[in-house]
Design an enzyme around this catalytic site. Sequence first.
Site, PDB file in Angstrom:
ATOM      1  N   ASP A 142      29.194   8.735   0.496  1.00  0.00           N
ATOM      2  CA  ASP A 142      27.986   9.390   0.548  1.00  0.00           C
ATOM      3  C   ASP A 142      28.200  10.218   1.964  1.00  0.00           C
ATOM      4  OD1 ASP A 142      25.250  10.147  -0.174  1.00  0.00           O
ATOM      5  OD2 ASP A 142      24.683   8.918   1.480  1.00  0.00           O
TER       6      ASP A 142
ATOM      7  N   ASP B  28      24.398   4.134   2.152  1.00  0.00           N
ATOM      8  CA  ASP B  28      23.174   3.648   2.871  1.00  0.00           C
ATOM      9  C   ASP B  28      21.983   3.522   2.290  1.00  0.00           C
ATOM     10  OD1 ASP B  28      22.742   6.358   3.173  1.00  0.00           O
ATOM     11  OD2 ASP B  28      22.331   6.403   5.272  1.00  0.00           O
TER      12      ASP B  28
ATOM     13  N   ASP C  76      22.591   5.081  -3.736  1.00  0.00           N
ATOM     14  CA  ASP C  76      23.833   4.609  -3.636  1.00  0.00           C
ATOM     15  C   ASP C  76      24.152   3.310  -4.231  1.00  0.00           C
ATOM     16  OD1 ASP C  76      24.517   6.601  -2.011  1.00  0.00           O
ATOM     17  OD2 ASP C  76      24.091   5.831  -0.294  1.00  0.00           O
TER      18      ASP C  76
END
Length: 911
Positions: A286, A547, A551
């Site tokens: 990410d 995080d 996700d």
Amino acid sequence: FGPNKLPEKKVNPILMFLSFMWNPLSWVMEAAAIVAIGLSNGQGQAPDWQDFVGIVLLLIGNSCIGFYEERGASKAVDALMAALAPQCKVKRDGKWEIMEAANLVPGDIIGVGIGDIIPADSRLVVANNIKIDQAALTGESLPVGKEPGDEAFSGSTVKQGEGEAVVIGTGLNTFFGRAASLVAGANEGMGHLQQVLAKIGNFCICSIAIFLVAEIFVMFPGYRFRYRRGINNLLVLLIGGIPIAMPTVLSVTLAIGAKQLAEHKAIVTRISAIEELAGVTILCSDKTGTLTLNELTIKTDAVKQYSSEISVDDILLFSAYASRVENQDAIDKSVVGSLPDESLARAGIEELDFIPFNPVDKRTQSTYRRTADGAVRRVTKGMSQVILELCTREMSPEVESQLHADVDEFARRGLRALAVAEESVPSGEVDGEGTGFRLIGLLPIFDPPRHDTKETIDRAIDLGVHVKMITGDQLAIAKETGRELGMGDTMYKASILNQPDELKGIASSVDELVLRADGFAGVYPEHKYEIVERLQNLGHMVAMTGDGVNDAPALAKANVGVAVADASDAARSAADIVLTEAGLSTIIEAFIHSRIIFQRMRNYAIYTCSVTIRVVTTFSILVFAFKFDFPPFMVLILAIINDGTMMTISTDRVKPSRHPNAWNLVEIFAYAIVYGCYLTLSTLIFFVVVDKTNFFQRHGCKAFTNHNDFSFHSVIYLQVSILSQALIFVTRAQGFFFAERPSVFLMGAFVVAQFVATIITAYANWGFTEIYGAGWHWVGAVWIWDIVWFVPLDFIKFAMAAIIGRLVVRKGPPTPGEVISHEEVELARQRTRMSMEAAQSVNRISTIPSRGASYYAPNMQDNISSRRNFGARVKHIFTKTGKSLGMDPNELRRLQSTQAQAASRVLSRDH
């Protein structure tokens, strides 16, 4: 309502201890114990209680070691996780106090300010200019303004202002927890390592079974052995052939590895993920908060000037005058932070008036007096078009065209534009008329990469791991970040995954696009999940870092999910590894250490399979050819000393591979068969020389009365012990054994083990187990013999490596940039269809392990009992199109970042 955290699943310590005795390898040893105490009788002899007691002690010893190491690792990790427990400010009994967020209940009043993480789903009752960063939910960089009555989700961060809120949801009743609870009962598949263990265990068991059957037919119908004599020979194969310590050794290796990773700021929440991390070929990351700081920053080297009189430093200073120095929003903080010293933002001036940003005017404005000359000036910053309309002084079509061109350039590069203008106020009054605003500069704003991210990505590439960016942010921003980090800018909008018509001229299939792309932007949770799944279906081992809540599904779907520092509880609960240090640099250490751990396990696997082949072939052939009866108790002693020595391999010094590791069981079994047969040959030739010639007798060794002489048993025991255990020094080294120094513990354990074996051979007079001391001449002869036979082992290893390299076609998954064949595309599509079909049944999973694999699972339990692998259970929720299959549509909406606000309203009504 319970504690404000995901429910914990505690493992009973007694069951954990007993689990080390509950696998097929232990079953064989337990069967041997039953044979020793229940079937080894008759002919006027008592049951073989010595072997029974020894086997039981061996089983208990293995379990104790494994239990101690796993519990130790679990406690160490629990302590680290406890240190990460979030705290919050709560009002109870009319007083504000600080307490753990886990103790919150619905109805509590919490206070939040700048930098605080929202500890539970809440409804704001007081909101003083508050803005909340929901990047953990949506992947967007800019904070969202909130008003009284608005929802604040657990895990989001306050970036501006302060407020009070009433808790409306805790634990499983939060944004992520409610969705996770719907699938909490779904079954999880066995890990990759458990399946590998099952195959290695089955190889050993099948080898033993073949020779057991052969011995039974040869001894009883063939040689007419008496019952007790035949049972003793069968016990030799059962006890000596089973690598009873294998689950414990590998479990200890992983547990110690988990401790070592924890020292490098990587907490392992699923212990077998260490082995899978060693095989990762693609790292999906990410962007916001992972590759970048999740903090807006001025790109000072790209500032645009529109007046030759005003330098870039002056533009930054003027923009800082138009920014707050206290209670800042994200943009004000980035502007003031661009100065060499933040105190310069008010140095030498007296602020007379400040107009903060508002959604209508879309700009800030400051009126100030210079202390040096008393001149009053006004400066403003804001949206480029708004500032352009304000400017009346020194404006020309050329300047206006240049501004538009610069804004467009910033947009192409993924940079947000902030225009700055200034004017003089001749009257010196706060509300006085100015001379007209003059455009002086255009500031590019972006979310910068972490300082160590580029180095981290370069190191990952050096280790053979390709890095892909998967973000919910805009495509232009993703491309600019990719260029800065050297990741490449071949990136696409995630919507292309569901629009095959747009693939023309880009890729021949979605699978090829996913493999070739450097990243995807504008992704939703189902896109991340699909990208990971497609890469897995192409044969890649995928690690996913992130995080935020968005996700979580992909984190748990990946072979290894990595939650970075400051990750949300949802991300941590879905991840296999939690980093406690900011950025991705820690993951490189995790890659390296996981490969070291993998090498230790591979070395031991080859060794233990070789010893199994060596024991069953050696003693079976000795029975077939010479009717040699080796005492089972000495095989038990051999196993105990061997297992104790092999425990130290968990700390052995090995070199990590420069490429991703993978279990090649054909290679392991091939090495095992060749090594085992070579060691068997060394014993058979030794036996023949001793039994059929007087070679050793001519050199001072005493003669034996027959080949079942008790002293001869001692000599064979020592010969088998030395060469078998010395094999580990060959399997652990990629070159010559002496070129790679072993650990002090391994070397020390080998020396102690062989010293004990030597003393037993020289002096032991144990009539109950049919051995007598053979003297030091025979001890010397055996050591010399084994050293001579040990030397060629390295050359056999090199020859095997060359042969396997030619005969075994190493076909790995296609690499990024490689053209995918039609067959590979079809295979990937077939795997995807299979995953979708499996997703439609709650009780099925896409990878169904062999039945035997499940019995090895207890020895590879998660180190943290509170881990809830949401993604592994979400297969029956997300298909590749994002369609909901096993979940209420309203609940699925709670996981989709684009509908976070809708989820807020639904939660509000529910509570």
